[in-house]
Design an enzyme around this catalytic site. Structure first.
Site, PDB file in Angstrom:
ATOM      1  CB  CYS A   1      -0.832  -0.032   1.195  1.00 13.95           C
ATOM      2  SG  CYS A   1      -0.353   0.612   2.768  1.00 13.95           S
TER       3      CYS A   1
ATOM      4  CB  CYS B   1       4.960  27.101 -10.391  1.00 17.29           C
ATOM      5  SG  CYS B   1       5.317  27.546 -12.238  1.00 17.29           S
TER       6      CYS B   1
END
Lengths: 399, 399
Positions: free
Chosen positions: A220, A244
């Site tokens: 997981c 960004c």
């Protein structure tokens, strides 16, 4: 007729035209809903090229896609294209989660258009998708799933959002851009025992990946947490002011394509679903691998699901050793192409994806347990204890 | 103010609102043109995430994309997404060729919307693309390039369509769905010495490929013609009445993504451009290879370009043997991933893409010349003389 009456009639006429204009703006060119998918080969049938997959021997019952519900978490560069592809494939139901707004800065990726700037992403997406295919049921959730109060809403939506009343969705697709949201989806899917796909695109825009997570059966997201999660670092502190991430419509489109293609294979039961598929744009390299669950995973639901899976799998594994005959070359493979064998390492062969080298910035923060040769063919990747900022940045870029 | 005057005012007001509505319908939400690409990180900048590629060290001068002109031949499932991606990347100029109309039967692939049914594909695409990015110069050609009279128009358009007056386009992208059109593009590009990318998606929707063709340097489309071309069979006779090819937005999107990604790498000079990249959706297999030109190619322009290339390449090859240092791992590759080596066969290794086995239905109709070990690392695939209908169908499916 008096002049006043005439003018009143004129006003009524103009008002009617305006109403029509408003209505047109909403549903210009929209098509009628289609009750049943047809395979008829006519230009007006939006499903003819999909139903042709049956005649080609690829999919047994294409129309079963109408019974499937999929949750798409994150409707950005990957999630919006994912939703678009599933909508055009005629999926039964889409549940969209996002809490962001469309900006002009998103126009370098597919799907959104400049006129949608300022709209919420889920609302803008729902309008476009319903217009493209009114047969798809679209449900939107405009909130951040990682907050305490929203988590329950999210859990309920995916646990009960299936097309059969009270049943969960068939699959959850993670298209988010941060670790916190991935851990939230992971926690929810472990708790519910729901299969999901993780996806991500690197901060430098030139790599991406998808990972199929089946609670108890594969690792997981918490089994092999990125260092930034394992070290409990607030990832927002790693992002710099006025900076960004780079992004490209190509890398986003390919990642969404790999995600939806594997979703279709899983939902409609054809081909082989990849457990992990990476993409490096610089050299067109697509690594594949399988990650075993960590028996010491921090998520108690994961541990419980692992025990359930072992209990179910054990008698099968003992009685029926897996042979090559169980993984035949697909019938439609007419070109004699050999399937990539995840067990290659057992035969002394090695490819970059199958060595212990760390690929795509994937790093494990725990020591790998001693390799147990299992007939499932899964394998682990060695970890490293060497934690520094370069590692963290490399990892950030790999997401 | 009299009642009549009041009503007249009301009419004037309604008329004004109607005019506004009509105007909005034409240019609702369209943004202004942007003179210079900026790297400023603000939500209103559509280029911030692209210019970030410079700061990330991936591309040296991203803005050079504005000087590039690309021809896209075929604006269907692959071509429309290709044009969309290039438009969002801010390409300088796009020249679109197609002669087909949008139909509802195209809605299972990305890009076109139901309201565009009936419009010509180039017209519908040009409207959407100009709306998404008004900075891109879009030129449309609504005719079939394979007819005798159209061929000259096509040749002229790509020979003179560059952004520098009188110069050719920087690249031609073939996104057509038949051999005849591919052979036409091949003939034009051989004559002009123009580099181009071939692309294709199989009839059963689960595989695709791109191929970079540099006249004289790599095999052209006629060097290794599909059997259907070599045997001079009219491919229309292979298509059956009432039967259509299957297609998926995923396979089309991935193929377009691979095509545009390699276009960007070529135009902006970063990463490694793949000569041939295939995609098999059933097992997520992506073969790579390089095809050498055929010295006996039927196309005389190809033969002339081969002689030119050999004359230019020979002194360089003799004086500077290629070493590993000339192909360094890309600087931004922080994960120690090894690049796939096309010379692997020389080192006794072998992958499916690098053996003589036929991949993706590619079959050569001529005997391969004896392998000449060259420092270019290119290699050929053996041919077969075994011609039957199954071969032809397998080939059709592989395009």
């Amino acid at each position: 007729m008096s002049a006043v009456e005439e003018l009143r009639n004129k006003i009524a006429e103009l008002k009617q035209e305006l109403d029509q204009q408003h209505q047109n703006a909403v549903q210009i060119g929209a098509r009628q809903r289609i009750e049943k998918m047809s395979a008829e080969v006519v230009d007006s049938n939006p499903y003819s090229r999909l139903m042709a997959l049956q005649r080609m021997g690829i999919v047994k019952e294409y129309e079963r896609i109408r019974d499937k519900a999929v949750a798409v978490v994150g409707v950005g560069g990957v999630g919006s294209v994912t939703a678009d592809m599933l909508t055009r494939c005629g999926i039964g139901k889409l549940i969209l989660f996002d809490y962001d707004k469309v900006e002009l800065a998103n126009m370098n990726r597919l799907f959104f258009t400049p006129d949608q700037a300022g709209l919420s992403k889920v609302e803008a997406a729902a309008r476009t998708l319903s217009f493209i295919n009114p047969d798809v049921c679209i449900e939107t959730h405009n909130y951040n799933i990682t907050t305490v109060e929203s988590f329950d809403k999210f859990l309920y939506a995916i646990a009960k959002g299936g097309l059969i009343s009270g049943q969960p969705v068939d699959l959850v697709l993670s298209c988010v851009d941060n670790f916190e949201a991935r851990m939230t989806i992971n926690a929810a899917c472990n708790e519910l025992g729901l299969n999901w796909f993780e996806s991500g695109v690197s901060e430098n825009a030139v790599s991406g990946h998808i990972q199929f997570i089946r609670p108890g059966e594969t690792a997981c997201f918490a089994c092999a947490p990125p260092l930034v999660v394992a070290e409990n670092i607030d990832e927002r502190t790693l992002k710099r002011e006025g900076v960004c991430a780079a992004s490209l419509p190509t890398t986003m489109g390919i990642t969404a394509g790999m995600l939806v293609q594997n979703t279709l294979k899983y939902l409609l039961n054809f081909g082989q679903v990849s457990d992990y598929l990476g993409y490096n744009a610089l050299n067109d390299y697509f690594p594949k691998m399988t990650l075993k669950p960590n028996t010491d995973c921090d998520d108690s639901h994961c541990q419980a699901k692992q025990r359930e899976y072992q209990a179910k799998a054990k008698p099968i594994l003992e009685e029926q050793p897996i042979t090559d005959e169980e993984n035949p070359v697909h019938e439609t493979n007419e070109w004699g192409i050999e399937l990539t064998d995840d067990n290659a390492e057992d035969q002394g062969e090695s490819t970059p994806a199958q060595t212990n080298e760390v690929a795509f910035g994937l790093r494990h923060s725990f020591e790998a347990p001693p390799t147990q040769k299992q007939s499932s063919g899964a394998h682990t990747i060695n970890s490293t204890e060497n934690v520094d900022l370069d590692d963290l940045m490399a990892q950030m870029k790999s997401m």
